[in-house]
Design a protein around this motif. Structure first.
Motif, PDB file in Angstrom:
ATOM      1  N   GLY A 192       0.801  -1.059   0.111  1.00 42.38           N
ATOM      2  CA  GLY A 192       0.205  -0.072   0.060  1.00 42.38           C
ATOM      3  C   GLY A 192       0.782   1.364   0.015  1.00 42.38           C
ATOM      4  N   ALA A 193       2.101   1.419   0.832  1.00 44.27           N
ATOM      5  CA  ALA A 193       2.752   2.445   0.855  1.00 44.27           C
ATOM      6  C   ALA A 193       3.435   2.685  -0.494  1.00 44.27           C
ATOM      7  N   CYS A 194       3.934   1.480  -0.973  1.00 46.01           N
ATOM      8  CA  CYS A 194       4.734   1.301  -2.362  1.00 46.01           C
ATOM      9  C   CYS A 194       3.740   1.847  -3.327  1.00 46.01           C
ATOM     10  N   ALA A 195       2.441   1.907  -3.268  1.00 49.97           N
ATOM     11  CA  ALA A 195       1.585   2.400  -4.281  1.00 49.97           C
ATOM     12  C   ALA A 195       1.393   3.768  -4.264  1.00 49.97           C
ATOM     13  N   ALA A 196       1.278   4.178  -3.139  1.00 51.24           N
ATOM     14  CA  ALA A 196       1.158   5.732  -2.783  1.00 51.24           C
ATOM     15  C   ALA A 196       2.318   6.399  -3.203  1.00 51.24           C
ATOM     16  N   VAL A 197       3.533   6.046  -3.120  1.00 51.93           N
ATOM     17  CA  VAL A 197       4.820   6.405  -3.547  1.00 51.93           C
ATOM     18  C   VAL A 197       4.817   6.610  -4.980  1.00 51.93           C
ATOM     19  N   ARG A 198       4.670   5.412  -5.522  1.00 48.96           N
ATOM     20  CA  ARG A 198       4.388   5.141  -7.199  1.00 48.96           C
ATOM     21  C   ARG A 198       3.536   6.166  -7.644  1.00 48.96           C
ATOM     22  N   HIS A 199       2.262   6.218  -7.027  1.00 47.69           N
ATOM     23  CA  HIS A 199       1.398   7.256  -7.651  1.00 47.69           C
ATOM     24  C   HIS A 199       1.985   8.816  -7.675  1.00 47.69           C
ATOM     25  N   LEU A 200       2.638   9.082  -6.367  1.00 41.24           N
ATOM     26  CA  LEU A 200       2.767  10.521  -6.422  1.00 41.24           C
ATOM     27  C   LEU A 200       4.166  10.829  -7.080  1.00 41.24           C
ATOM     28  N   ALA A 201       5.239   9.914  -7.435  1.00 33.96           N
ATOM     29  CA  ALA A 201       6.415  10.166  -8.389  1.00 33.96           C
ATOM     30  C   ALA A 201       5.646   9.946  -9.755  1.00 33.96           C
ATOM     31  N   GLY A 202       4.467   9.448 -10.158  1.00 33.39           N
ATOM     32  CA  GLY A 202       3.920   9.470 -11.346  1.00 33.39           C
ATOM     33  C   GLY A 202       3.540  11.170 -11.576  1.00 33.39           C
ATOM     34  N   LEU A 203       3.211  11.646 -10.726  1.00 34.42           N
ATOM     35  CA  LEU A 203       2.658  13.236 -10.808  1.00 34.42           C
ATOM     36  C   LEU A 203       3.836  14.140 -10.938  1.00 34.42           C
ATOM     37  N   GLY A 204       5.048  13.573 -10.987  1.00 38.91           N
ATOM     38  CA  GLY A 204       6.334  14.358 -11.247  1.00 38.91           C
ATOM     39  C   GLY A 204       7.024  14.691  -9.869  1.00 38.91           C
ATOM     40  N   ARG A 205       6.231  14.356  -8.742  1.00 44.27           N
ATOM     41  CA  ARG A 205       6.812  14.640  -7.473  1.00 44.27           C
ATOM     42  C   ARG A 205       8.068  13.728  -6.844  1.00 44.27           C
ATOM     43  N   ARG A 206       9.165  14.499  -6.680  1.00 43.69           N
ATOM     44  CA  ARG A 206      10.372  13.792  -6.406  1.00 43.69           C
ATOM     45  C   ARG A 206      10.695  13.959  -4.934  1.00 43.69           C
ATOM     46  N   ARG A 207      10.045  14.856  -4.192  1.00 39.11           N
ATOM     47  CA  ARG A 207      10.519  15.019  -2.669  1.00 39.11           C
ATOM     48  C   ARG A 207       9.570  14.661  -1.893  1.00 39.11           C
ATOM     49  N   ILE A 208       9.305  13.359  -1.633  1.00 34.19           N
ATOM     50  CA  ILE A 208       8.159  12.759  -1.019  1.00 34.19           C
ATOM     51  C   ILE A 208       8.568  12.539   0.425  1.00 34.19           C
ATOM     52  N   ALA A 209       7.767  13.130   1.397  1.00 30.14           N
ATOM     53  CA  ALA A 209       7.916  12.870   2.764  1.00 30.14           C
ATOM     54  C   ALA A 209       7.061  11.874   3.446  1.00 30.14           C
ATOM     55  N   LEU A 210       7.446  11.058   4.481  1.00 30.03           N
ATOM     56  CA  LEU A 210       6.644  10.253   5.233  1.00 30.03           C
ATOM     57  C   LEU A 210       6.125  10.901   6.628  1.00 30.03           C
ATOM     58  N   LEU A 211       4.952  10.906   7.125  1.00 26.75           N
ATOM     59  CA  LEU A 211       4.564  11.167   8.310  1.00 26.75           C
ATOM     60  C   LEU A 211       3.636  10.154   8.960  1.00 26.75           C
ATOM     61  N   ALA A 212       4.370   9.517   9.809  1.00 31.05           N
ATOM     62  CA  ALA A 212       3.747   8.067  10.424  1.00 31.05           C
ATOM     63  C   ALA A 212       4.084   7.965  12.012  1.00 31.05           C
ATOM     64  N   ARG A 213       3.172   7.917  12.744  1.00 29.07           N
ATOM     65  CA  ARG A 213       3.534   7.510  14.137  1.00 29.07           C
ATOM     66  C   ARG A 213       4.177   6.660  14.514  1.00 29.07           C
ATOM     67  N   GLU A 214       5.122   6.321  15.066  1.00 26.18           N
ATOM     68  CA  GLU A 214       6.072   4.947  15.408  1.00 26.18           C
ATOM     69  C   GLU A 214       5.586   4.033  16.276  1.00 26.18           C
ATOM     70  N   ASN A 215       4.332   4.262  17.018  1.00 23.56           N
ATOM     71  CA  ASN A 215       3.941   3.419  18.259  1.00 23.56           C
ATOM     72  C   ASN A 215       2.517   2.622  17.611  1.00 23.56           C
ATOM     73  N   THR A 216       2.367   2.364  16.488  1.00 27.37           N
ATOM     74  CA  THR A 216       1.272   1.480  15.943  1.00 27.37           C
ATOM     75  C   THR A 216       1.842   0.400  15.176  1.00 27.37           C
ATOM     76  N   PRO A 217       1.126  -0.766  15.282  1.00 27.18           N
ATOM     77  CA  PRO A 217       1.143  -1.959  14.529  1.00 27.18           C
ATOM     78  C   PRO A 217       1.992  -1.802  13.088  1.00 27.18           C
ATOM     79  N   THR A 218       0.704  -0.904  12.405  1.00 33.74           N
ATOM     80  CA  THR A 218       1.056  -0.694  10.935  1.00 33.74           C
ATOM     81  C   THR A 218       2.114   0.095  10.644  1.00 33.74           C
ATOM     82  N   ALA A 219       2.657   1.169  11.306  1.00 36.18           N
ATOM     83  CA  ALA A 219       3.833   2.270  10.884  1.00 36.18           C
ATOM     84  C   ALA A 219       4.750   1.624  10.212  1.00 36.18           C
ATOM     85  N   GLY A 220       5.193   0.249  10.886  1.00 37.66           N
ATOM     86  CA  GLY A 220       6.714  -0.211  10.521  1.00 37.66           C
ATOM     87  C   GLY A 220       6.437  -0.624   9.120  1.00 37.66           C
ATOM     88  N   TYR A 221       5.459  -1.136   8.639  1.00 41.08           N
ATOM     89  CA  TYR A 221       5.195  -1.673   7.461  1.00 41.08           C
ATOM     90  C   TYR A 221       4.864  -0.637   6.217  1.00 41.08           C
TER      91      TYR A 221
END
Length: 365
Positions: A192-221
């Motif tokens: 799911g995260a890979c798909a989001a990055v591909r989508h953003l890069a496909g729009l010409g975005r090259r400086r893609i940040a991630l914001l995710a809390r570290e204390n959830t079971p999903t955040a690491g994936y």
């Protein structure tokens, strides 16, 4: 006068020998102690071979175990449907749809569902599970509250010692561990995260940040998928590890994003969860920054992303399908004949990307 452990266990043996088989809940009532304490005594006696446990009941070794309590409208002795226990951290946000999927699949199969909510407390996991075993559930669907992405040895031991078929729901155990041999159904959040990055890069975005809390079971994936997606496209994270460490507090990192956008260092962001993506949108708008013109946003979870002032593109885990698939795995396991066992199954479902205004305008521009 308070009875000793030995006296209680002797009393249990006398009652079970006299009646052949009993519900654990019945034993607890007769002894005047909690069901959890009674279960501990029963487990100790069963380990010594002095009793036999099965689906919330206990029997003398040469006597049949008590039949599960009949479902509403059924006569005792009539063929009864499976009774499934579901323990999840909450009944709202993400898990509301999961519960809906479990309920729909259970109803379609003629099974009865018993729901337990742990409120994200590990001790409540144990209490809910114990209660369900005492009432005679045939199998369990569990989303346990593990402090890490995978269980500790103690947590693993508790799960493996339940005595009924168990399916993990949105939880993984480390490969090679004993708990990894349990059936499980999960969302492939890395994909799911890979798909989001591909989508953003496909729009010409090259400086893609991630914001995710570290204390959830999903955040690491999600973080793994983000890094994998960047690497596959030859991109690097706009914030260095040192900068991220300097703003270790999540809210501080979130508040810093408008500055990075204004400086031209960030032009897109993947945000887990929807709630934090909405907060970031408000911070950006307060600074006069435009979405998606100045920064494209993708939220992760898709619980309320569509309700934002600028509807947010979002990664949507297949929550209802997760619940339905988990029930299918558990019922299949329950239907197996004694002495037979099909291979254990790990089922990963792919999330979908729902494209909305927070990235759409940039695509059209």
């Amino acid at each position: 006068m308070r009875q000793s452990v030995e006296e209680r266990q002797e009393r249990i043996l006398l009652l079970v020998k006299e009646r052949g088989s009993l519900r654990v809940a019945q034993l607890a009532d007769e002894l005047g102690i909690s069901a959890v304490t009674t279960r501990r005594h029963v487990e100790a006696l069963a380990e010594q071979g002095l009793l036999r446990r099965a689906h919330g009941s206990v029997a003398w070794p040469d006597a049949p175990a008590a039949d599960p309590a009949p479902l509403p409208g059924q006569q005792r002795g009539a063929a009864s449907s499976a009774v499934l226990g579901l323990v999840v951290p909450a009944a709202y946000y993400y898990y509301a749809e999961v519960i809906r999927g479990v309920k729909a699949a259970a109803n379609a199969a003629g099974a009865r569902l018993v729901l337990g909510i742990s409120d994200y407390r590990p001790e409540e996991d144990a209490a809910q599970i114990a209660s369900m075993l005492d009432t005679g559930v045939h199998g369990l669907l569990l989303t346990p509250n593990w402090a890490a992405d995978t269980p500790t040895a103690e947590e693993e031991g508790r799960i493996l010692g339940l005595g009924v078929p168990t399916v993990l729901l949105e939880r993984r155990a480390a490969s090679g561990s004993a708990a990894a041999e349990l059936d499980r159904v999960c969302t492939d959040h890395v994909h799911g995260a890979c798909a989001a990055v591909r989508h953003l890069a496909g729009l010409g975005r090259r400086r893609i940040a991630l914001l995710a809390r570290e204390n959830t079971p999903t955040a690491g994936y999600v973080a793994t998928g983000y890094r994998t997606g960047l690497a596959a496209l030859g991109l690097t994270a706009p914030m260095t590890a040192a900068e991220t460490a300097a703003a270790a507090d999540f809210e501080a990192r979130l508040r810093r994003i408008p500055d990075l956008v204004a400086d031209g260092r960030v032009d897109a962001a993947l945000v887990h969860t929807d709630t934090d993506a909405l907060v970031l949108l408000q911070h950006l708008q307060a600074r006069g920054l435009r979405v998606p013109e100045d920064i494209a946003l993708v939220a992760y979870d898709d619980e309320m992303a569509a309700l934002a002032d600028v509807p947010l593109t979002a990664v949507a885990p297949p929550k209802q399908a997760l619940g339905e698939a988990a029930v299918g795995l558990l019922l299949s396991r329950l239907a197996e004949q004694p002495g037979t066992a099909s291979p254990r199954r790990h089922l990963d479902l792919l999330p979908q990307l729902h494209v909305r205004a927070s990235t759409r305008v940039a695509a059209e521009g």
